[in-house]
Enzyme design. Structure first.
Site, PDB file in Angstrom:
ATOM      1  N   LYS A  22       1.033  -1.127   0.260  1.00 61.53           N
ATOM      2  CA  LYS A  22      -0.179   0.146  -0.132  1.00 61.53           C
ATOM      3  C   LYS A  22       0.967   1.735  -0.471  1.00 61.53           C
ATOM      4  O   LYS A  22       0.712   2.283  -0.840  1.00 61.53           O
ATOM      5  CB  LYS A  22      -1.441   0.332   1.366  1.00 61.53           C
ATOM      6  CG  LYS A  22      -1.863   1.531   1.162  1.00 61.53           C
ATOM      7  CD  LYS A  22      -2.607   1.654   2.653  1.00 61.53           C
ATOM      8  CE  LYS A  22      -1.258   1.210   3.733  1.00 61.53           C
ATOM      9  NZ  LYS A  22      -1.348   2.811   4.650  1.00 61.53           N
ATOM     10  N   ASN A  23       1.727   1.130   0.863  1.00 60.06           N
ATOM     11  CA  ASN A  23       2.410   2.195   1.199  1.00 60.06           C
ATOM     12  C   ASN A  23       3.544   2.571  -0.241  1.00 60.06           C
ATOM     13  O   ASN A  23       4.202   3.753  -0.394  1.00 60.06           O
ATOM     14  CB  ASN A  23       3.529   2.432   2.697  1.00 60.06           C
ATOM     15  CG  ASN A  23       2.105   2.634   3.533  1.00 60.06           C
ATOM     16  OD1 ASN A  23       1.478   3.049   3.376  1.00 60.06           O
ATOM     17  ND2 ASN A  23       2.811   2.628   4.135  1.00 60.06           N
ATOM     18  N   ARG A  92      -5.678  11.323   4.353  1.00 54.55           N
ATOM     19  CA  ARG A  92      -4.280  11.901   5.381  1.00 54.55           C
ATOM     20  C   ARG A  92      -2.843  11.536   4.088  1.00 54.55           C
ATOM     21  O   ARG A  92      -2.256  12.518   4.209  1.00 54.55           O
ATOM     22  CB  ARG A  92      -3.764  11.640   6.513  1.00 54.55           C
ATOM     23  CG  ARG A  92      -3.258  12.498   6.741  1.00 54.55           C
ATOM     24  CD  ARG A  92      -1.881  12.119   7.517  1.00 54.55           C
ATOM     25  NE  ARG A  92      -0.927  13.526   7.722  1.00 54.55           N
ATOM     26  CZ  ARG A  92       0.324  12.967   6.876  1.00 54.55           C
ATOM     27  NH1 ARG A  92       0.397  12.170   6.211  1.00 54.55           N
ATOM     28  NH2 ARG A  92       1.405  14.755   7.295  1.00 54.55           N
ATOM     29  N   CYS A 116      -4.078  12.639  11.974  1.00 52.31           N
ATOM     30  CA  CYS A 116      -5.415  12.013  12.054  1.00 52.31           C
ATOM     31  C   CYS A 116      -5.033  10.714  13.521  1.00 52.31           C
ATOM     32  O   CYS A 116      -4.063  11.478  14.820  1.00 52.31           O
ATOM     33  CB  CYS A 116      -5.202  10.571  11.363  1.00 52.31           C
ATOM     34  SG  CYS A 116      -2.677   9.770  11.732  1.00 52.31           S
ATOM     35  N   ARG A 121       0.631  14.945  12.210  1.00 48.54           N
ATOM     36  CA  ARG A 121       1.134  14.304  10.822  1.00 48.54           C
ATOM     37  C   ARG A 121       1.291  15.739  10.383  1.00 48.54           C
ATOM     38  O   ARG A 121       0.754  15.892   9.215  1.00 48.54           O
ATOM     39  CB  ARG A 121      -0.387  13.934  10.291  1.00 48.54           C
ATOM     40  CG  ARG A 121      -0.791  12.639  11.184  1.00 48.54           C
ATOM     41  CD  ARG A 121      -0.119  10.775  11.609  1.00 48.54           C
ATOM     42  NE  ARG A 121       0.394  10.658  10.040  1.00 48.54           N
ATOM     43  CZ  ARG A 121       0.453   9.453   9.795  1.00 48.54           C
ATOM     44  NH1 ARG A 121      -1.028   8.845   9.417  1.00 48.54           N
ATOM     45  NH2 ARG A 121       1.266   8.876   8.112  1.00 48.54           N
ATOM     46  N   LEU A 125       8.435  19.312   7.165  1.00 47.21           N
ATOM     47  CA  LEU A 125       9.471  19.513   6.250  1.00 47.21           C
ATOM     48  C   LEU A 125       9.004  19.103   4.883  1.00 47.21           C
ATOM     49  O   LEU A 125       9.908  19.210   4.002  1.00 47.21           O
ATOM     50  CB  LEU A 125      10.262  17.882   7.096  1.00 47.21           C
ATOM     51  CG  LEU A 125      10.519  17.712   8.669  1.00 47.21           C
ATOM     52  CD1 LEU A 125      10.810  16.520   8.824  1.00 47.21           C
ATOM     53  CD2 LEU A 125      12.026  18.738   8.347  1.00 47.21           C
ATOM     54  N   ASP A 309       4.313   0.394  11.747  1.00 50.80           N
ATOM     55  CA  ASP A 309       4.149  -0.190  11.456  1.00 50.80           C
ATOM     56  C   ASP A 309       3.930  -1.509  11.815  1.00 50.80           C
ATOM     57  O   ASP A 309       2.031  -2.308  11.732  1.00 50.80           O
ATOM     58  CB  ASP A 309       3.875   0.188  10.270  1.00 50.80           C
ATOM     59  CG  ASP A 309       3.341   1.563   9.418  1.00 50.80           C
ATOM     60  OD1 ASP A 309       3.544   2.537  10.049  1.00 50.80           O
ATOM     61  OD2 ASP A 309       3.819   1.649   8.707  1.00 50.80           O
ATOM     62  N   ILE A 331       7.834   6.906  16.334  1.00 45.48           N
ATOM     63  CA  ILE A 331       7.649   7.080  15.680  1.00 45.48           C
ATOM     64  C   ILE A 331       6.517   8.802  15.709  1.00 45.48           C
ATOM     65  O   ILE A 331       6.337  10.343  15.757  1.00 45.48           O
ATOM     66  CB  ILE A 331       7.829   6.619  13.838  1.00 45.48           C
ATOM     67  CG1 ILE A 331       8.581   6.157  13.307  1.00 45.48           C
ATOM     68  CG2 ILE A 331       6.988   7.300  13.044  1.00 45.48           C
ATOM     69  CD1 ILE A 331       9.671   6.545  13.380  1.00 45.48           C
ATOM     70  N   ARG A 401      -8.564  -0.484   4.901  1.00 45.32           N
ATOM     71  CA  ARG A 401      -7.647   0.663   3.711  1.00 45.32           C
ATOM     72  C   ARG A 401      -6.101  -0.257   3.237  1.00 45.32           C
ATOM     73  O   ARG A 401      -5.806   0.922   3.142  1.00 45.32           O
ATOM     74  CB  ARG A 401      -7.468   1.775   5.281  1.00 45.32           C
ATOM     75  CG  ARG A 401      -8.702   2.198   5.479  1.00 45.32           C
ATOM     76  CD  ARG A 401      -7.917   3.275   6.350  1.00 45.32           C
ATOM     77  NE  ARG A 401      -6.716   4.444   5.633  1.00 45.32           N
ATOM     78  CZ  ARG A 401      -5.951   4.388   6.851  1.00 45.32           C
ATOM     79  NH1 ARG A 401      -6.238   4.388   8.013  1.00 45.32           N
ATOM     80  NH2 ARG A 401      -5.290   4.396   6.354  1.00 45.32           N
TER      81      ARG A 401
END
Ligand code: EPU
Length: 432
Positions: A22-23, A92, A116, A121, A125, A309, A331, A401
């Protein structure tokens, strides 16, 4: 709204195939806007986030065609550059359009995404990077406007207080590939998904050096062309299935699991005493029991560190291993929404700042619980797989998702898991 019912305590066994990541796919879909030519993406997972991104591409004027299951052709002959809040607020990750729109159009207006449930978030940067490229960035009424007509290559340091930024790096890459001059991106994210995006951009004619390192050098080109790209497999999904095997003390072979991409995670499984066997470069097998497992401490970091994750899902495993484990989030310091729900199932976990203290070795028991975000949903389903009795996980749309057919794939491995409409669930489990 769908719910998932799990009857736990069944060891899982069999083989599972992991989908495209997904990412990686989300920024790749954005990257298709960088060229007027057609781009074909294969191995695209069926996820609500992906479908939403395709909708956003259509909104920007792209033609989106499904060629086969998991294969999409996107042709962005004309693109327009305003992304309204109504689209951005739903996902997002749609902020990954920013760099592609800057690269292609040079004048962009995009709504700020906001935070979120896993925490704030920020995109400071990303914007700092664009400013270093000599873009004019302004902020009004919740929108960011970028004028990149005078942009040129420069040195950009992309590190922040939590280290590198994944989407910040991909946005800067997509902006820089069509910006005249040479751009040095220092402290770039090294996640495999960023590397794979670079590969797609190279296939489109971009000039990028330093792939996989924190020092990327981009030489701007005048235009990019179409490509045919197959994104890498989802390492987070792979890790989640390996945990499903470990937690249920089963025997699962995960195809599409790259040991190279899961280094820190596999190292922690090994330290905990979970047996993992490499059956090739893309196949890992987990098998055996938890009886000789030991507690471990985890600290999340940008890649190649332990991925945030996989933190929630690993927490579920640690609730089962006798002894004290510490999980520290570097993170997203508040990414512990799964903890109160695991507590409802009998887990002994205390939160101290950005650290969860897990007193492991409990027997989890089924309960009605609520998913708060994508990875928390997976962690709770894993808990349900090993809990005694029935677990009902509500708000399961979060799962869709990022995991393609998670419940169906677990069922194929032997899990007793059923998805149903919440109107079918017993009265006392209904949401207020
Ligand atoms: N950060 C800043 N300023 C910025 C950007 C980020 O301070 O301008 C901070 C963030 O607040 C966070 C850290 O830097 O503390 C890292 O954020 P990053 O930008 O790397 O995250 P992201 O790109 O927004 C991606 C994944 C997330 C994953 C993180 C970290 C996508 C679409 N999302 O988010 O995935 O957790 O990297 O690896 O790629 C998920 O899949 O469940 C998920 C949340």
């Amino acid at each position: 709204m769908d719910v998932v019912r799990i009857t736990g305590n069944k060891p899982l066994s069999g083989t599972v195939n992991v989908s495209g990541a997904k990412n990686a796919v989300l920024p790749m879909l954005a990257a298709t806007l960088l060229t007027a030519e057609s781009c074909v993406l294969r191995n695209v997972p069926q996820l609500s986030d992906v479908h939403f991104m395709l909708e956003i591409l259509r909104h920007h004027g792209a033609q989106v065609e499904k060629l086969a299951p998991g294969t999409w052709r996107i042709t962005a002959a004309c693109v327009h550059g305003r992304t309204p809040y109504d689209l951005v607020r739903k996902m997002r990750a749609s902020i990954c359009l920013l760099g592609a729109l800057v690269g292609r159009l040079r004048m962009v207006e995009i709504a700020l995404p906001g935070g979120c449930v896993i925490g704030p978030r920020p995109i400071d940067l990303h914007l700092k990077g664009l400013t270093r490229l000599n873009c004019e960035v302004s902020h009004k009424n919740g929108y960011i406007s970028v004028d990149a007509t005078r942009a040129r290559g420069n040195y950009i340091f992309m590190g922040g207080r939590h280290g590198s930024t994944v989407t910040g790096t991909t946005n800067l890459l997509m902006a820089a590939v069509l910006t005249p001059g040479i751009t040095h991106i220092d402290c770039a994210a090294c996640e495999p998904e960023v590397v794979d995006l670079c590969r797609m951009l190279l296939a489109m004619g971009a000039k990028i050096e330093g792939l996989g390192s924190p020092a990327l050098i981009v030489t701007g080109v005048e235009r990019l062309h179409g490509c045919d790209h197959t994104p890498l497999a989802d390492r987070i999904e792979a890790g989640t299935y390996l945990l499903a095997g470990a937690i249920t003390q089963g025997d699962i072979t995960v195809q599409g699991a790259s040991a190279e991409h899961l280094g820190a995670f596999l190292d922690k499984l090994d330290e905990a005493g979970v047996a993992i066997e490499a059956l090739g470069t893309q196949t890992l097998r987990v098998h055996g029991g938890l009886s000789r497992c030991r507690p471990v401490d985890i600290i999340t970091h940008p890649h190649p560190g332990f991925a945030t994750d996989l933190q929630a899902q690993f927490s579920t495993l640690l609730t089962l291993i006798p002894g004290l484990s510490l999980i520290t989030e570097r993170i997203y310091p508040n990414r512990f929404m799964h903890v109160p729900e695991l507590q409802r199932m009998g887990a002994d976990i205390a939160i101290e700042g950005a650290t969860a203290i897990v007193k492991g070795g409990v027997k989890l028991c089924g309960a009605p619980i609520m998913a708060s975000d994508l990875r928390a949903s997976a962690a709770l389903i894993l808990a349900g797989l090993v809990a005694s009795g029935e677990t009902w996980v509500r708000r399961i749309y979060h799962l869709d998702r990022g995991y393609e057919c998670f419940d169906k794939r677990l069922a194929a491995l032997g899990a007793d898991i059923t998805r149903m409409d919440d109107r079918e669930i017993p009265g006392d489990l209904h949401e207020e």
